[in-house]
Design a protein around this motif. Sequence first.
Motif, short mmCIF file in Angstrom:
data_model
loop_
_atom_site.label_atom_id
_atom_site.label_comp_id
_atom_site.label_asym_id
_atom_site.label_seq_id
_atom_site.Cartn_x
_atom_site.Cartn_y
_atom_site.Cartn_z
N GLY A 171 0.79 -1.22 0.00
CA GLY A 171 0.00 0.00 0.00
C GLY A 171 0.82 1.27 0.00
O GLY A 171 0.30 2.35 -0.30
N TYR A 172 2.08 1.18 0.34
CA TYR A 172 2.93 2.37 0.44
C TYR A 172 3.03 3.08 -0.90
O TYR A 172 2.80 4.29 -1.00
CB TYR A 172 4.33 1.96 0.93
CG TYR A 172 5.17 3.11 1.43
CD1 TYR A 172 5.27 3.36 2.79
CD2 TYR A 172 5.86 3.94 0.56
CE1 TYR A 172 6.04 4.40 3.27
CE2 TYR A 172 6.64 4.98 1.03
CZ TYR A 172 6.72 5.21 2.39
OH TYR A 172 7.47 6.25 2.86
N HIS A 173 3.35 2.32 -1.95
CA HIS A 173 3.50 2.94 -3.27
C HIS A 173 2.15 3.38 -3.82
O HIS A 173 2.07 4.39 -4.53
CB HIS A 173 4.20 1.98 -4.23
CG HIS A 173 5.63 1.74 -3.85
ND1 HIS A 173 6.63 2.64 -4.14
CD2 HIS A 173 6.21 0.72 -3.18
CE1 HIS A 173 7.79 2.17 -3.68
NE2 HIS A 173 7.55 1.02 -3.08
N ALA A 174 1.10 2.67 -3.48
CA ALA A 174 -0.24 3.07 -3.90
C ALA A 174 -0.62 4.41 -3.25
O ALA A 174 -1.16 5.30 -3.91
CB ALA A 174 -1.26 2.00 -3.53
N GLN A 175 -0.33 4.55 -1.96
CA GLN A 175 -0.62 5.80 -1.25
C GLN A 175 0.16 6.95 -1.86
O GLN A 175 -0.38 8.03 -2.10
CB GLN A 175 -0.29 5.66 0.24
CG GLN A 175 -0.57 6.89 1.07
CD GLN A 175 -2.06 7.20 1.20
OE1 GLN A 175 -2.89 6.31 1.02
NE2 GLN A 175 -2.38 8.43 1.51
N LEU A 176 1.42 6.72 -2.14
CA LEU A 176 2.25 7.75 -2.75
C LEU A 176 1.71 8.09 -4.14
O LEU A 176 1.65 9.26 -4.53
CB LEU A 176 3.71 7.29 -2.81
CG LEU A 176 4.76 8.32 -3.16
CD1 LEU A 176 4.67 9.58 -2.30
CD2 LEU A 176 6.15 7.72 -3.04
N PRO A 226 1.61 -8.37 -6.45
CA PRO A 226 0.76 -8.71 -7.59
C PRO A 226 -0.73 -8.81 -7.25
O PRO A 226 -1.58 -8.58 -8.11
CB PRO A 226 1.29 -10.07 -8.05
CG PRO A 226 2.68 -10.14 -7.53
CD PRO A 226 2.70 -9.33 -6.27
N GLU A 227 -1.04 -9.09 -6.00
CA GLU A 227 -2.45 -9.17 -5.60
C GLU A 227 -3.15 -7.82 -5.69
O GLU A 227 -4.38 -7.74 -5.67
CB GLU A 227 -2.60 -9.77 -4.20
CG GLU A 227 -1.98 -8.95 -3.08
CD GLU A 227 -0.49 -9.20 -2.86
OE1 GLU A 227 0.00 -8.77 -1.81
OE2 GLU A 227 0.18 -9.80 -3.70
N SER A 228 -2.38 -6.74 -5.81
CA SER A 228 -2.97 -5.39 -5.92
C SER A 228 -3.22 -4.98 -7.37
O SER A 228 -3.73 -3.89 -7.62
CB SER A 228 -2.05 -4.36 -5.26
OG SER A 228 -0.87 -4.19 -6.05
N THR A 229 -2.88 -5.84 -8.32
CA THR A 229 -2.95 -5.49 -9.74
C THR A 229 -4.33 -4.99 -10.16
O THR A 229 -4.45 -3.95 -10.82
CB THR A 229 -2.52 -6.67 -10.62
OG1 THR A 229 -1.15 -6.97 -10.31
CG2 THR A 229 -2.64 -6.36 -12.09
N ALA A 230 -5.38 -5.70 -9.79
CA ALA A 230 -6.74 -5.30 -10.20
C ALA A 230 -7.07 -3.90 -9.68
O ALA A 230 -7.62 -3.07 -10.43
CB ALA A 230 -7.76 -6.31 -9.72
#
Length: 121
Positions: free
Chosen positions: A74-79, A104-108
């Motif tokens: 989630g760190y890179h997603a938050q950024l 990879p589970e965050s791909t969708a």
Amino acid sequence: MSKMFMSLRVVTAVALGSAFLAGCAQQPKTLYQWEGYEPQVYQYFEGESKEAQIIALEGDLQKIRSTNRLAPPGYHAQLGLLYLSAGRDDQMVQEFNTEKTLFPESTAYMDFLLKNAKKGS
């Protein structure tokens, strides 16, 4: 009585020695290095300046990388979300792609965010 006293002393000495050695044992490293990630997520929802949050997360990411550790999920997603709100689209795409690569589970979800970012949603 003296044999019992000696046995009690030996047991006590062994117990104290074991406790001492257990206290000196090196603690296992965690898989991820969190730095200030959790407080930054909270501040995101509290409305703190997006630029201040970007600066804090970028600084923490440098610390994490300097220790050869990984940022948490989630760190890179938050950024990336912060970059999106600051109009820094190239960096947003880079962070979302990094999140997908590391987790990879965050791909969708990352693809969903990228698709909606391109639409301007």
